[in-house]
Design a protein around this motif. Structure first.
Motif, PDB file in Angstrom:
ATOM      1  N   ILE A  78      -5.877  -6.586  -2.112  1.00 53.27           N
ATOM      2  CA  ILE A  78      -5.653  -5.182  -2.275  1.00 53.27           C
ATOM      3  C   ILE A  78      -5.342  -4.926  -3.998  1.00 53.27           C
ATOM      4  N   THR A  79      -5.999  -4.262  -4.489  1.00 54.85           N
ATOM      5  CA  THR A  79      -6.155  -4.331  -5.850  1.00 54.85           C
ATOM      6  C   THR A  79      -5.844  -2.743  -6.343  1.00 54.85           C
ATOM      7  N   ASP A  80      -4.811  -2.513  -7.150  1.00 50.03           N
ATOM      8  CA  ASP A  80      -4.484  -1.192  -7.822  1.00 50.03           C
ATOM      9  C   ASP A  80      -4.595   0.019  -6.992  1.00 50.03           C
ATOM     10  N   LEU A  81      -4.168  -0.317  -5.502  1.00 53.50           N
ATOM     11  CA  LEU A  81      -4.172   0.730  -4.692  1.00 53.50           C
ATOM     12  C   LEU A  81      -3.542   2.058  -4.839  1.00 53.50           C
ATOM     13  N   VAL A  82      -4.176   3.244  -4.689  1.00 56.80           N
ATOM     14  CA  VAL A  82      -3.412   4.426  -4.821  1.00 56.80           C
ATOM     15  C   VAL A  82      -3.723   5.306  -3.455  1.00 56.80           C
ATOM     16  N   VAL A  83      -2.592   5.967  -2.910  1.00 57.26           N
ATOM     17  CA  VAL A  83      -2.881   6.609  -1.673  1.00 57.26           C
ATOM     18  C   VAL A  83      -1.958   8.013  -2.137  1.00 57.26           C
TER      19      VAL A  83
ATOM     20  N   GLY B 206      -0.903   2.316  -7.493  1.00 61.70           N
ATOM     21  CA  GLY B 206      -1.388   1.044  -8.144  1.00 61.70           C
ATOM     22  C   GLY B 206      -0.879  -0.105  -7.459  1.00 61.70           C
ATOM     23  N   VAL B 207      -0.721  -0.413  -6.215  1.00 63.87           N
ATOM     24  CA  VAL B 207      -0.373  -1.466  -5.538  1.00 63.87           C
ATOM     25  C   VAL B 207      -1.354  -2.870  -5.537  1.00 63.87           C
ATOM     26  N   SER B 208      -1.064  -3.979  -5.704  1.00 66.53           N
ATOM     27  CA  SER B 208      -1.856  -5.027  -5.768  1.00 66.53           C
ATOM     28  C   SER B 208      -1.205  -6.228  -5.061  1.00 66.53           C
ATOM     29  N   LEU B 209      -1.862  -7.032  -3.917  1.00 73.46           N
ATOM     30  CA  LEU B 209      -1.453  -7.989  -3.330  1.00 73.46           C
ATOM     31  C   LEU B 209      -2.505  -8.532  -2.746  1.00 73.46           C
TER      32      LEU B 209
ATOM     33  N   VAL C  64      -7.372   6.268   1.126  1.00 73.56           N
ATOM     34  CA  VAL C  64      -7.512   5.678  -0.309  1.00 73.56           C
ATOM     35  C   VAL C  64      -8.055   6.390  -1.156  1.00 73.56           C
ATOM     36  N   SER C  65      -7.105   6.780  -2.275  1.00 73.99           N
ATOM     37  CA  SER C  65      -7.453   7.526  -3.376  1.00 73.99           C
ATOM     38  C   SER C  65      -7.799   6.991  -4.777  1.00 73.99           C
ATOM     39  N   GLY C  66      -7.405   5.668  -4.799  1.00 66.46           N
ATOM     40  CA  GLY C  66      -7.955   4.708  -5.786  1.00 66.46           C
ATOM     41  C   GLY C  66      -7.737   3.444  -5.732  1.00 66.46           C
TER      42      GLY C  66
ATOM     43  N   ASP D 149     -15.674  -4.596   0.898  1.00 67.48           N
ATOM     44  CA  ASP D 149     -14.736  -3.573   0.554  1.00 67.48           C
ATOM     45  C   ASP D 149     -14.739  -2.857   1.714  1.00 67.48           C
ATOM     46  N   ILE D 150     -13.439  -2.644   2.345  1.00 66.34           N
ATOM     47  CA  ILE D 150     -13.024  -1.931   3.495  1.00 66.34           C
ATOM     48  C   ILE D 150     -12.178  -0.670   3.242  1.00 66.34           C
ATOM     49  N   GLY D 151     -11.933  -0.183   2.007  1.00 67.36           N
ATOM     50  CA  GLY D 151     -11.130   0.860   1.818  1.00 67.36           C
ATOM     51  C   GLY D 151     -11.702   2.281   2.219  1.00 67.36           C
TER      52      GLY D 151
END
Length: 292
Positions: A8-13, A28-31, A62-64, A73-75
Motif C-alpha cells: 500500500i503506497t501513499d493511499l488516500v481514501v 497518504g498511508v503506506s505499508l 481509492v482516491s489516490g 494493481d488492485i486499487g
C-alpha cells in the motif's frame, strides 16, 4: 528480503459529502504485508484502520495512491477482477453474530465459496470436513445452524469460511473484540496455528495493543488517517518513539492499582509532551474516546 505480498503506497481514501465537501479518511498511508507474516494495524476508534482494510477488500473508494497484490494493481479492480481476487484475499469480520447467515447450516456456509469457485459438491463436502477439523469444531457442526454455537465457535466458523479456498491473505477486522478474554486467547492461538500450517498472511486490525502484540510480527500505529509509527512488534510495543504510541500503550489497563495509578500519571505526561497538530497526535486515546 522477501518481496511484499501486499503493498500500500501513499493511499488516500475520500468519501464524498452532501454539499460538495468530502471527508478524507486516509492521508497518504503506506505499508506492506509479506508472505506468511502478520502485520498488525492498531489505533483507537476513528483512526482509519478499518477503512484501510476495506480499501484492500475493494469496499472503500481509492482516491489516490496505490494498492498492489503480488505485483498487480488492485486499487481500481473491477467487480469481475474482485471475484477472481477472492480466491487469494479473504476477510474475517468483527462480529461473529452477524457475519454468518442464520438461515444456513454451517456446512452450507462453508461450501458456498467452494461451489462459487466451481468445485464439485462431493469435493466441497470433503473440504468442509477438513475445514471443521482445522478450526477444532466437531464434524456434526456442519449440520447445525450458526445460532446453536457460542460467539467463539461462530468466529471459528467464520475463520474456516475464510480459509475455504486457501487464500494467501486474510484481512482480519477486529476478529476477537466481541469475545471474552479466554475465548480471545483461544482464537488468537488458532490464527497462529493456521498461519504456521498454511503460510497465510494476515492484515490484523485491532484497537487492542495486547492483541496486536500477541499475534503480530510487525505493527503499524494509526491516528487520524495516518500511520504515525511502524516497525517490529518489539520495537513498537517495547521502545515506542511516537508520543501517541506511548500514550496508547499506557492506556492499556493493568490489574495492580498502584501500577495503574503510575501508568495514568505517565500517560498524562506523555499526552502533555505530544505535539498538537494533524500529523503527530497528542491526545490521550482514553480522553479522546471519552470526548466523542
Amino acid at each position: 528480503m522477501t518481496a511484499p505480498l501486499l503493498s500500500i503506497t501513499d493511499l488516500v481514501v475520500e468519501y464524498p459529502g452532501r454539499r460538495r465537501t468530502s471527508f478524507r479518511a486516509l492521508h497518504g498511508v503506506s505499508l506492506d504485508v509479506r508472505p506468511g507474516e502478520t502485520m498488525g494495524l492498531v489505533g483507537e476508534s476513528g483512526s482509519g484502520k478499518t477503512t484501510l482494510g476495506r480499501a484492500v477488500l475493494g469496499l472503500a473508494p481509492v482516491s489516490g495512491g496505490s494498492i498492489t497484490f503480488d505485483g498487480a494493481d488492485i486499487g481500481t479492480a473491477t467487480k469481475q477482477q474482485r471475484r477472481r481476487l477472492s480466491r487469494d484475499i479473504q476477510v474475517v469480520f468483527q462480529d461473529p453474530y452477524t457475519s454468518l447467515n442464520p438461515a444456513m447450516r454451517v456446512g452450507d456456509i462453508l461450501a458456498e465459496p467452494l461451489l462459487a469457485q466451481g468445485i464439485g459438491r462431493g469435493d466441497a463436502r470433503a473440504r468442509v470436513a477438513e475445514l471443521l477439523g482445522q478450526v477444532n469444531l466437531p464434524l456434526d457442526a456442519a449440520d447445525r445452524f450458526s445460532g446453536e454455537f457460542s460467539g467463539g465457535q461462530r468466529q471459528r466458523v467464520a475463520i474456516a469460511r475464510a480459509l475455504a479456498i486457501d487464500p494467501r491473505l486474510i484481512v482480519c477486522d477486529e476478529p476477537v473484540s466481541a469475545l471474552d478474554l479466554t475465548t480471545q486467547a483461544r482464537v488468537l492461538e488458532l490464527f497462529a496455528e493456521i498461519q504456521e500450517r498454511t503460510g497465510v498472511a494476515y492484515l490484523f486490525v485491532s484497537h487492542d495493543l495486547a492483541v496486536i502484540r500477541a499475534i503480530s510480527h510487525r505493527v503499524a500505529v494509526m491516528y487520524r488517517g495516518r500511520i504515525v509509527e511502524q516497525g517490529s512488534v518489539a520495537d513498537v510495543t517495547e521502545r515506542p518513539q511516537d508520543p501517541y504510541t506511548r500514550s496508547l500503550l499506557l492506556a492499556a489497563p493493568v490489574p495492580d492499582p498502584g501500577e495503574q495509578r503510575e501508568r495514568r500519571l505517565a500517560r498524562l505526561a506523555a499526552s502533555a509532551a505530544a505535539r498538537v497538530d494533524d500529523t503527530t497526535p497528542s491526545t490521550d486515546p482514553m480522553t479522546a474516546e471519552a470526548a466523542r
